[in-house]
Design a protein around this motif. Structure first.
Motif, PDB file in Angstrom:
ATOM      1  N   ILE A   1      29.453   1.355  10.187  1.00  0.00           N
ATOM      2  CA  ILE A   1      28.770  -0.089  10.043  1.00  0.00           C
ATOM      3  C   ILE A   1      29.369  -1.153  10.850  1.00  0.00           C
ATOM      4  CG2 ILE A   1      28.274  -2.014   8.489  1.00  0.00           C
ATOM      5  CD1 ILE A   1      28.271  -0.040   6.270  1.00  0.00           C
ATOM      6  N   GLY A   2      28.588  -1.890  11.751  1.00  0.00           N
ATOM      7  CA  GLY A   2      28.997  -3.098  12.558  1.00  0.00           C
ATOM      8  C   GLY A   2      29.352  -4.070  11.622  1.00  0.00           C
ATOM      9  N   MET A   3      30.643  -4.458  11.505  1.00  0.00           N
ATOM     10  CA  MET A   3      30.977  -5.491  10.404  1.00  0.00           C
ATOM     11  C   MET A   3      30.640  -6.802  11.038  1.00  0.00           C
ATOM     12  SD  MET A   3      32.365  -3.988   7.779  1.00  0.00           S
ATOM     13  CE  MET A   3      33.327  -5.344   6.968  1.00  0.00           C
ATOM     14  N   ASP A   4      30.630  -7.068  12.231  1.00  0.00           N
ATOM     15  CA  ASP A   4      30.140  -8.541  12.815  1.00  0.00           C
ATOM     16  C   ASP A   4      28.772  -8.655  12.556  1.00  0.00           C
ATOM     17  OD1 ASP A   4      32.877  -8.587  13.888  1.00  0.00           O
ATOM     18  OD2 ASP A   4      32.555  -7.424  15.361  1.00  0.00           O
ATOM     19  N   ARG A   5      28.057  -7.625  12.927  1.00  0.00           N
ATOM     20  CA  ARG A   5      26.471  -7.962  12.555  1.00  0.00           C
ATOM     21  C   ARG A   5      26.324  -8.264  11.105  1.00  0.00           C
ATOM     22  NH1 ARG A   5      23.240  -4.733  16.432  1.00  0.00           N
ATOM     23  NH2 ARG A   5      23.933  -5.435  18.472  1.00  0.00           N
ATOM     24  N   LEU A   6      26.756  -7.159  10.264  1.00  0.00           N
ATOM     25  CA  LEU A   6      26.651  -7.514   8.707  1.00  0.00           C
ATOM     26  C   LEU A   6      27.000  -8.893   8.332  1.00  0.00           C
ATOM     27  CD1 LEU A   6      25.546  -6.099   6.297  1.00  0.00           C
ATOM     28  CD2 LEU A   6      27.791  -5.164   5.774  1.00  0.00           C
ATOM     29  N   ALA A   7      28.205  -9.210   8.872  1.00  0.00           N
ATOM     30  CA  ALA A   7      28.663 -10.867   8.526  1.00  0.00           C
ATOM     31  C   ALA A   7      27.696 -11.880   8.793  1.00  0.00           C
ATOM     32  CB  ALA A   7      30.167 -10.735   8.941  1.00  0.00           C
ATOM     33  N   MET A   8      27.042 -11.719  10.131  1.00  0.00           N
ATOM     34  CA  MET A   8      26.098 -12.810  10.488  1.00  0.00           C
ATOM     35  C   MET A   8      25.043 -12.703   9.385  1.00  0.00           C
ATOM     36  SD  MET A   8      25.820 -11.522  14.544  1.00  0.00           S
ATOM     37  CE  MET A   8      24.240 -12.509  14.748  1.00  0.00           C
ATOM     38  N   ILE A   9      24.583 -11.526   8.924  1.00  0.00           N
ATOM     39  CA  ILE A   9      23.539 -11.597   8.171  1.00  0.00           C
ATOM     40  C   ILE A   9      23.797 -12.160   6.508  1.00  0.00           C
ATOM     41  CG2 ILE A   9      21.984 -10.279   6.591  1.00  0.00           C
ATOM     42  CD1 ILE A   9      21.789  -8.284   9.194  1.00  0.00           C
ATOM     43  N   MET A  10      25.183 -11.804   6.164  1.00  0.00           N
ATOM     44  CA  MET A  10      25.614 -12.083   4.831  1.00  0.00           C
ATOM     45  C   MET A  10      25.989 -13.806   4.814  1.00  0.00           C
ATOM     46  SD  MET A  10      25.242  -9.814   2.780  1.00  0.00           S
ATOM     47  CE  MET A  10      24.925  -7.910   2.644  1.00  0.00           C
ATOM     48  N   THR A  11      26.422 -14.299   5.943  1.00  0.00           N
ATOM     49  CA  THR A  11      26.671 -15.714   6.215  1.00  0.00           C
ATOM     50  C   THR A  11      25.817 -16.548   6.603  1.00  0.00           C
ATOM     51  OG1 THR A  11      28.107 -15.203   8.204  1.00  0.00           O
ATOM     52  CG2 THR A  11      29.061 -14.852   6.121  1.00  0.00           C
ATOM     53  N   ASN A  12      24.740 -15.977   7.081  1.00  0.00           N
ATOM     54  CA  ASN A  12      23.626 -16.798   7.787  1.00  0.00           C
ATOM     55  C   ASN A  12      23.730 -17.327   9.013  1.00  0.00           C
ATOM     56  OD1 ASN A  12      20.959 -17.832   7.956  1.00  0.00           O
ATOM     57  ND2 ASN A  12      21.231 -19.550   6.365  1.00  0.00           N
ATOM     58  N   GLN A  13      24.497 -16.827   9.836  1.00  0.00           N
ATOM     59  CA  GLN A  13      24.825 -17.293  11.057  1.00  0.00           C
ATOM     60  C   GLN A  13      23.966 -16.576  12.316  1.00  0.00           C
ATOM     61  OE1 GLN A  13      27.181 -19.748  11.321  1.00  0.00           O
ATOM     62  NE2 GLN A  13      27.039 -19.496   9.020  1.00  0.00           N
ATOM     63  N   LYS A  14      23.662 -17.242  13.481  1.00  0.00           N
ATOM     64  CA  LYS A  14      22.852 -16.831  14.383  1.00  0.00           C
ATOM     65  C   LYS A  14      23.494 -16.289  15.513  1.00  0.00           C
ATOM     66  CE  LYS A  14      19.298 -20.633  13.936  1.00  0.00           C
ATOM     67  NZ  LYS A  14      18.776 -21.616  14.425  1.00  0.00           N
ATOM     68  N   SER A  15      24.785 -16.455  15.688  1.00  0.00           N
ATOM     69  CA  SER A  15      25.621 -15.703  16.769  1.00  0.00           C
ATOM     70  C   SER A  15      26.863 -14.950  16.103  1.00  0.00           C
ATOM     71  CB  SER A  15      26.026 -16.953  17.727  1.00  0.00           C
ATOM     72  OG  SER A  15      26.945 -16.341  18.893  1.00  0.00           O
ATOM     73  N   ILE A  16      26.956 -14.064  16.785  1.00  0.00           N
ATOM     74  CA  ILE A  16      28.242 -13.201  16.700  1.00  0.00           C
ATOM     75  C   ILE A  16      29.558 -13.944  16.823  1.00  0.00           C
ATOM     76  CG2 ILE A  16      28.582 -12.149  18.927  1.00  0.00           C
ATOM     77  CD1 ILE A  16      29.376  -9.622  17.524  1.00  0.00           C
ATOM     78  N   GLN A  17      29.495 -15.120  17.558  1.00  0.00           N
ATOM     79  CA  GLN A  17      30.420 -15.829  17.888  1.00  0.00           C
ATOM     80  C   GLN A  17      30.966 -16.580  16.698  1.00  0.00           C
ATOM     81  OE1 GLN A  17      28.138 -15.667  20.117  1.00  0.00           O
ATOM     82  NE2 GLN A  17      29.235 -14.560  22.120  1.00  0.00           N
TER      83      GLN A  17
END
Length: 504
Positions: free
Chosen positions: A475-491
């Motif tokens: 599981i890509g944790m950064d991609r999942l974090a983007m979704i779970m925290t409603n962020q548009k960018s991995i940065q």
């Protein structure tokens, strides 16, 4: 050598000298005992309570209004802000009054760390406030924080909003943009949720090498380095899969690792060269079982972070409630293009991709062509969590073939908000089949595919000792974090994303 100092920085250094001349240590070394937080006081203190009558707080001085003998200020700690009431007659006894009055009114600057003692009360305006009876400078700030203004509705303007500045100086971003801190707190909740879920099932969290003599476990370009003493080339890992499977060979029934991985490829709002995955391998299971685990675990993550399975992501309300929709790879392509590619050979696939205006080239084998068609024509349309299953064998060198169709493998990816968030297989445990697939990858490498896998003799050797049927997941944790925290960018979900070198 310092850059030229701004006027504000010159004033702060002058204030530092004056503080030292007062006999006050600007960077004291002793501990400062704190017995409450700003949030705790504001959440719990009620007018007339006898609680919070002897509090000790520490944090940054964020605003100050001088009003004769009395002043109001704001203190910000890690949980939020609270108003302070500071009276000249209260903050120091006897002869110290003048010294501490000078310190507070003249020489303290916004951003300085202070410790205060006092008692909670409500002002006539109804604001929870701490009446300060003792004040101590804990650390002098020599650079001014950016000024962030908010209107009555709480909207921010004139703020520290330039993305490049925010990413380069995350330490400033976290101080002046409190909503940023919440993103990273939610990210940690996500990690804790996964650990709790896997630990309850008895799976072992492990660590495997980051520096590897061979890179493997994914299709990607590695970073290369050199070990001087051993005089050998080493690679930063692109995945930890092959090491974790060695541990299944060694007798563990379930192992997982949160791994920092590195891929020497392009950067975008979805790609950082250094990123985090969790990989999980469980013996005696298959990909169907793993699909059910993913649904259950990700549903739990959403509930642990948001208290509901529904998560707002941009304009989309995504629902992680089980069960998720499922397509085979060929079904998805037919659904979104109207073309059945399931019987096509490489040349026909190449022409089909061209007809669909998918960017392909001669170096691409059958698996890569199918992957490009899917990525271009299907992935962007999958917003709600969806499983794509049963990939062509050419796309999956490490996955087990399907019993009823050896041209396909037992693999799935979960797609959500138009991006892959996880990848999983029934792991290939036939060492002879694995060798032949590695050899096919070598041929692709000769054709110019820079992401083709290399042949790992030691991994093949481990398989020859026998690996039980195993299900594996990444599981890509950064991609999942983007979704779970409603962020548009991995940065925005990495504390310190990779940045270009500053010019000049």
């Amino acid at each position: 050598m310092h850059n030229q100092l701004s006027e504000q920085e010159i004033i702060r250094r002058d204030n530092l000298t004056k503080i030292i001349n007062l006999g006050i240590e600007p960077y004291p070394s002793e501990t400062y005992e704190v017995n409450a937080t700003t949030k705790e006081i504001k959440d719990n203190f009620k007018e007339g309570d006898t609680t919070y009558q002897s509090v000790s707080l520490a944090g940054r001085l964020m605003s100050r209004r001088i009003m004769g003998k009395a002043s109001f200020a704001e203190l910000q700690d890690s949980t939020g802000r609270i108003q302070l009431y500071v009276s000249r007659d209260d903050i120091a006894p006897g002869e110290d009054k003048t010294m501490y009055n000078d310190l507070f009114k003249k020489f303290l600057d916004l951003g300085d760390f202070i410790g205060i003692k006092g008692y909670a009360f409500y002002t006539q305006m109804g604001e929870c406030t701490v009446h300060v009876t003792e004040l101590k400078l804990l650390s002098k700030s020599l650079k001014p924080l950016p000024v962030v203004k908010r209107d009555e509705e709480g909207h921010t303007f004139d703020a520290f909003t330039d993305p490049e500045q925010r990413y380069r100086q995350r330490y400033v971003d976290l101080v002046v943009n409190p909503e940023v801190k919440k993103v990273f707190e939610q990210r940690t909740t996500m990690y804790n949720s996964i650990r709790e879920y896997l630990n309850q099932r008895g799976y072992l969290e492990v660590e495997t090498p980051i520096l590897q003599p061979l890179y493997g476990g994914a299709a990607a370009r590695p970073f290369v380095t050199h070990h001087n003493t051993l005089d050998m080339k080493l690679y930063l890992r692109i995945a930890n899969e092959l090491y974790l499977k060695r541990l299944i060979v060694g007798g563990f029934d379930g192992v997982y690792e949160f791994s920092k991985d590195f891929r020497n490829e392009g950067m975008s709002r979805f790609h950082n060269p250094e990123f985090t995955q969790i990989e999980l391998y469980v013996a005696y299971k298959d990909y169907e079982w793993m699909m059910n685990l993913v649904e259950e675990m990700v549903e739990k993550i959403a509930i642990d972070i948001h208290g509901t399975t529904e998560v707002q992501v941009g304009e989309n309300l995504i629902n992680f409630k089980r069960p998720w929709k499922r397509y085979t790879m060929y079904e998805a392509i037919q659904e979104f293009t109207g073309i059945d590619i399931s019987e096509m050979e490489e040349s026909e696939l190449f022409q089909t991709a061209k007809k669909l205006h998918v960017d392909v080239d001669e170096s691409m084998g059958k698996g890569k062509l199918i992957d490009e068609i899917f990525g271009e024509k299907c992935e962007g349309k999958l917003i709600q969590p969806t499983f794509i299953t049963d990939y062509p064998v050419e796309m999956s060198p490490l996955a087990k073939r399907k019993k009823d169709n050896p041209a396909l493998v037992e693999r799935f990816e979960a797609i959500c908000n138009a991006k892959e968030i996880c990848n999983a297989f029934s792991e290939l445990n036939d060492p002879l089949d694995q060798r032949s697939r590695f050899e096919a990858q070598l041929e692709l490498g000769k054709r110019g595919d820079e992401e083709a896998m290399v042949l790992d003799e030691d991994f093949l050797n481990s398989l020859e000792y026998g690996m039980p049927p195993t299900a594996g997941l990444g599981i890509g944790m950064d991609r999942l974090a983007m979704i779970m925290t409603n962020q548009k960018s991995i940065q925005d979900v990495l504390f310190f994303p990779q940045m270009k070198a500053k010019k000049g």
